[in-house]
Design an enzyme around this catalytic site. Structure first.
Site, PDB file in Angstrom:
ATOM      1  N   GLY A 239       0.775  -1.239   0.000  1.00  0.00           N
ATOM      2  CA  GLY A 239       0.000   0.000   0.000  1.00  0.00           C
ATOM      3  C   GLY A 239       0.799   1.277   0.000  1.00  0.00           C
ATOM      4  O   GLY A 239       0.232   2.367  -0.088  1.00  0.00           O
ATOM      5  N   PRO A 281       4.746  -4.835  -1.003  1.00  0.00           N
ATOM      6  CA  PRO A 281       4.580  -3.692  -1.897  1.00  0.00           C
ATOM      7  C   PRO A 281       4.393  -4.122  -3.348  1.00  0.00           C
ATOM      8  O   PRO A 281       5.002  -5.083  -3.812  1.00  0.00           O
ATOM      9  CB  PRO A 281       5.917  -2.946  -1.753  1.00  0.00           C
ATOM     10  CG  PRO A 281       6.903  -4.017  -1.419  1.00  0.00           C
ATOM     11  CD  PRO A 281       6.158  -5.074  -0.651  1.00  0.00           C
ATOM     12  N   GLY A 282       3.546  -3.410  -4.058  1.00  0.00           N
ATOM     13  CA  GLY A 282       3.403  -3.608  -5.494  1.00  0.00           C
ATOM     14  C   GLY A 282       3.833  -2.312  -6.168  1.00  0.00           C
ATOM     15  O   GLY A 282       4.927  -2.183  -6.729  1.00  0.00           O
ATOM     16  N   ARG A 319      -6.372   3.831 -15.269  1.00  0.00           N
ATOM     17  CA  ARG A 319      -6.389   4.501 -13.961  1.00  0.00           C
ATOM     18  C   ARG A 319      -7.059   5.881 -13.986  1.00  0.00           C
ATOM     19  O   ARG A 319      -7.850   6.185 -13.096  1.00  0.00           O
ATOM     20  CB  ARG A 319      -4.972   4.602 -13.366  1.00  0.00           C
ATOM     21  CG  ARG A 319      -4.286   3.239 -13.157  1.00  0.00           C
ATOM     22  CD  ARG A 319      -3.039   3.308 -12.295  1.00  0.00           C
ATOM     23  NE  ARG A 319      -3.388   3.553 -10.919  1.00  0.00           N
ATOM     24  CZ  ARG A 319      -3.259   4.708 -10.313  1.00  0.00           C
ATOM     25  NH1 ARG A 319      -2.760   5.747 -10.955  1.00  0.00           N
ATOM     26  NH2 ARG A 319      -3.627   4.856  -9.065  1.00  0.00           N
ATOM     27  N   CYS A 349     -14.352   4.815 -27.823  1.00  0.00           N
ATOM     28  CA  CYS A 349     -15.682   5.426 -27.937  1.00  0.00           C
ATOM     29  C   CYS A 349     -16.378   5.503 -26.585  1.00  0.00           C
ATOM     30  O   CYS A 349     -17.412   4.853 -26.353  1.00  0.00           O
ATOM     31  CB  CYS A 349     -16.510   4.628 -28.928  1.00  0.00           C
ATOM     32  SG  CYS A 349     -15.681   4.533 -30.509  1.00  0.00           S
ATOM     33  N   GLU A 350     -15.780   6.236 -25.680  1.00  0.00           N
ATOM     34  CA  GLU A 350     -16.346   6.469 -24.342  1.00  0.00           C
ATOM     35  C   GLU A 350     -15.867   7.846 -23.920  1.00  0.00           C
ATOM     36  O   GLU A 350     -14.678   8.164 -24.098  1.00  0.00           O
ATOM     37  CB  GLU A 350     -15.774   5.475 -23.314  1.00  0.00           C
ATOM     38  CG  GLU A 350     -16.012   4.032 -23.586  1.00  0.00           C
ATOM     39  CD  GLU A 350     -17.195   3.440 -22.836  1.00  0.00           C
ATOM     40  OE1 GLU A 350     -17.746   4.126 -21.952  1.00  0.00           O
ATOM     41  OE2 GLU A 350     -17.559   2.302 -23.160  1.00  0.00           O
TER      42      GLU A 350
HETATM   43  N1  LLP Z   1      -1.318  -6.943  -0.807  1.00  0.00           N
HETATM   44  C1  LLP Z   1      -2.632  -7.097  -1.050  1.00  0.00           C
HETATM   45  C2  LLP Z   1      -3.366  -8.136  -0.323  1.00  0.00           C
HETATM   46  C3  LLP Z   1      -3.278  -6.278  -1.997  1.00  0.00           C
HETATM   47  O1  LLP Z   1      -4.572  -6.436  -2.233  1.00  0.00           O
HETATM   48  C4  LLP Z   1      -2.528  -5.286  -2.686  1.00  0.00           C
HETATM   49  C5  LLP Z   1      -3.173  -4.403  -3.672  1.00  0.00           C
HETATM   50  C6  LLP Z   1      -1.152  -5.177  -2.412  1.00  0.00           C
HETATM   51  C7  LLP Z   1      -0.580  -6.021  -1.456  1.00  0.00           C
HETATM   52  C8  LLP Z   1      -0.259  -4.199  -3.108  1.00  0.00           C
HETATM   53  O2  LLP Z   1      -0.656  -2.896  -2.896  1.00  0.00           O
HETATM   54  P1  LLP Z   1       0.297  -1.698  -3.421  1.00  0.00           P
HETATM   55  O3  LLP Z   1       1.612  -1.794  -2.656  1.00  0.00           O
HETATM   56  O4  LLP Z   1       0.499  -1.888  -4.860  1.00  0.00           O
HETATM   57  O5  LLP Z   1      -0.474  -0.499  -3.103  1.00  0.00           O
HETATM   58  N2  LLP Z   1      -5.605  -0.805  -9.209  1.00  0.00           N
HETATM   59  C9  LLP Z   1      -5.391   0.138  -8.133  1.00  0.00           C
HETATM   60  C10 LLP Z   1      -4.671  -0.476  -6.959  1.00  0.00           C
HETATM   61  C11 LLP Z   1      -5.343  -1.727  -6.416  1.00  0.00           C
HETATM   62  C12 LLP Z   1      -4.561  -2.380  -5.309  1.00  0.00           C
HETATM   63  C13 LLP Z   1      -5.140  -3.691  -4.928  1.00  0.00           C
HETATM   64  N3  LLP Z   1      -4.432  -4.411  -3.916  1.00  0.00           N
HETATM   65  C14 LLP Z   1      -4.664   1.357  -8.691  1.00  0.00           C
HETATM   66  O6  LLP Z   1      -4.376   1.394  -9.883  1.00  0.00           O
HETATM   67  O7  LLP Z   1      -4.424   2.309  -7.959  1.00  0.00           O
END
Ligand code: LLP
Length: 416
Positions: A239, A281-282, A319, A349-350
């Site tokens: 997150g 982290p993602g 996004r 087309c949106e």
């Molecule tokens: N762990 C779990 C269980 C999660 O559901 C997520 C993200 C992460 C880790 C990684 O979160 P991050 O570090 O990336 O914030 N599509 C959205 C974000 C959706 C995130 C969903 N879960 C966007 O483009 O902002």
């Protein structure tokens, strides 16, 4: 932190000119900087130094196979949410004993598959899932390692679509139920409670919600130990937010959390948990490492507004349309022309097909290149074939080398 910069008024990715890459690559395409990912990973690793920890990359942010192999090679673990993500993680070389599996809706076949792969843990999101998993583990004559994902009801003050830890969200087990089930765990003879988990949302830009979540995990860990459970780890989710504005050096940066700051603030609490700490982290690993390169097709002035129509659309990067997310947009070749107010829109087309609204950009011409910044996370993975548009290619720069790491989609495969 990223390795995109202007040299001689031209955007560069590490040592290469984006204009030159675009001269031989059909637009739109994603372009990633390897060095940015490596540095981001190392920065997070450094922040956790002194704490027994495991960084599990959340595959959902970007699951390109080359990037996954890169992260697996750096020693990262993986956070997966489906059979498909687990398959990709294993194929890319992640150690099964470094894989955590979350998700509110795991199907039986997904649980069976993951149990057979001997992953580190299932982050379980409901009481019914616990019972189902116990049954499947019994049938397979196994003990499934589980962590309870708690929903601590914490507000991250972000976009509601990417909050996951409030009472309104479907994720995790509410606290009273988590406490009760921890006490009565004997009713699941084929499950072993090895950890606790929470993930409260994404693009978090304040430290306080993390502090709050860790307090709740601490309290639950004490309760679990009092009930005789031996906790191997506590996972406080991912997150971590990044800056989407003023992304170039010298600009005044938006406050996004510095990981070293966050870990220092949490350090004594994390240490007192006395077990391995998992962080998932993602975005923080890959967002700043990617841009979407697009070309201006047309411009028009309509009802007092200037529209810049480009060849990337909401099917390539959703996004802005989905969350109203802001991505900085810059011309790949800087010009001294006067700035004008424009909406940068795609060909779909949106009316929600926009990449940026009310932007100040220099006068553009047909064929000019634009870069949509900070598009490495939740970009290609959320793309679609809407309007029968093949997905864009993904390219990776490493120093002065560039290569295709996923070719653009194929018209012949639009039905597959
Ligand atoms: N762990 C779990 C269980 C999660 O559901 C997520 C993200 C992460 C880790 C990684 O979160 P991050 O570090 O990336 O914030 N599509 C959205 C974000 C959706 C995130 C969903 N879960 C966007 O483009 O902002």
């Amino acid at each position: 932190m990223h390795f995109f910069s202007f040299k001689n008024d031209e955007l560069h990715c590490e040592e290469l000119s984006v204009r030159k890459i675009a001269a031989v690559t059909a637009t739109p395409f994603y372009l990633y900087s390897q060095k940015t990912i490596v540095e981001n990973f190392e920065r997070i690793e450094r922040a956790f130094q002194g704490i027994d920890h495991l960084i599990c990359y959340a595959l959902k942010a970007n699951s390109n196979q080359t990037l996954l192999s890169l992260l697996a090679g750096l020693g990262a673990g993986a956070d997966v949410v489906s059979r498909g993500e687990l398959f990709l993680a294993l194929k890319s070389g992640f150690d099964p004993q470094k894989i955590v599996y979350a998700g509110v809706g795991k199907r039986d076949d997904e649980i069976e598959y993951a149990l057979a792969q001997n992953i580190l843990v299932f982050n379980v999101e409901s009481l019914e899932e616990l019972a189902v998993m116990d049954g499947i583990a019994r049938a397979m004559n196994q003990i499934a390692p589980v962590a309870i994902r708690v929903n601590p009801n914490i507000d991250i003050h972000g976009h509601p679509y990417i909050s996951t830890g409030t009472a309104a969200d479907k994720f995790g087990v509410e606290l009273p139920a988590a406490r009760a089930v921890i006490r009565q765990f004997k009713k699941y003879p084929n499950l072993q409670l090895v950890g606790l988990h929470s993930h409260i949302g994404s693009q978090i830009t304040e430290i306080a919600p993390f502090v709050e979540a860790v307090q709740i995990l601490k309290e639950l860990a004490a309760a679990a130990r009092a009930s005789g459970h031996v906790l191997q780890f506590v996972d406080f989710g991912g997150g971590l937010g990044v800056s989407y504005q003023n992304v170039f050096e010298g600009d005044e940066s938006e406050p996004a959390i510095d990981i070293a700051h966050l870990v220092d603030r949490l350090r004594s609490d994390l240490e007192s948990l006395n077990c391995k700490i998992i962080f998932e982290p993602g975005r923080a690993l890959v967002a700043e490492a990617g841009i979407l390169v697009t070309r201006v097709l047309y411009q028009k002035d309509s009802h007092g507004k200037r529209f810049v129509i480009v060849d990337a659309g909401m099917n390539d990067l959703i996004r802005p349309s989905l969350y109203g997310a802001y991505h900085e947009i810059v011309p790949v070749c800087k010009r001294q022309d006067d700035l004008v107010n424009v909406d940068v829109v795609g060909p779909i087309c949106e009316s929600s097909d926009f990449l940026g609204r009310d932007r100040r950009l220099p006068e553009l011409r047909r064929g000019d290149l634009l870069a949509i910044m900070t598009a490495g996370a939740y970009g290609l993975v959320l793309s679609s074939n809407y309007n029968a548009r093949p997905r864009p290619a993904e390219m990776l720069v490493d120093g002065a080398q560039v290569r295709v790491i996923r070719p653009a989609g194929d018209l012949e495969k639009l039905w597959s």
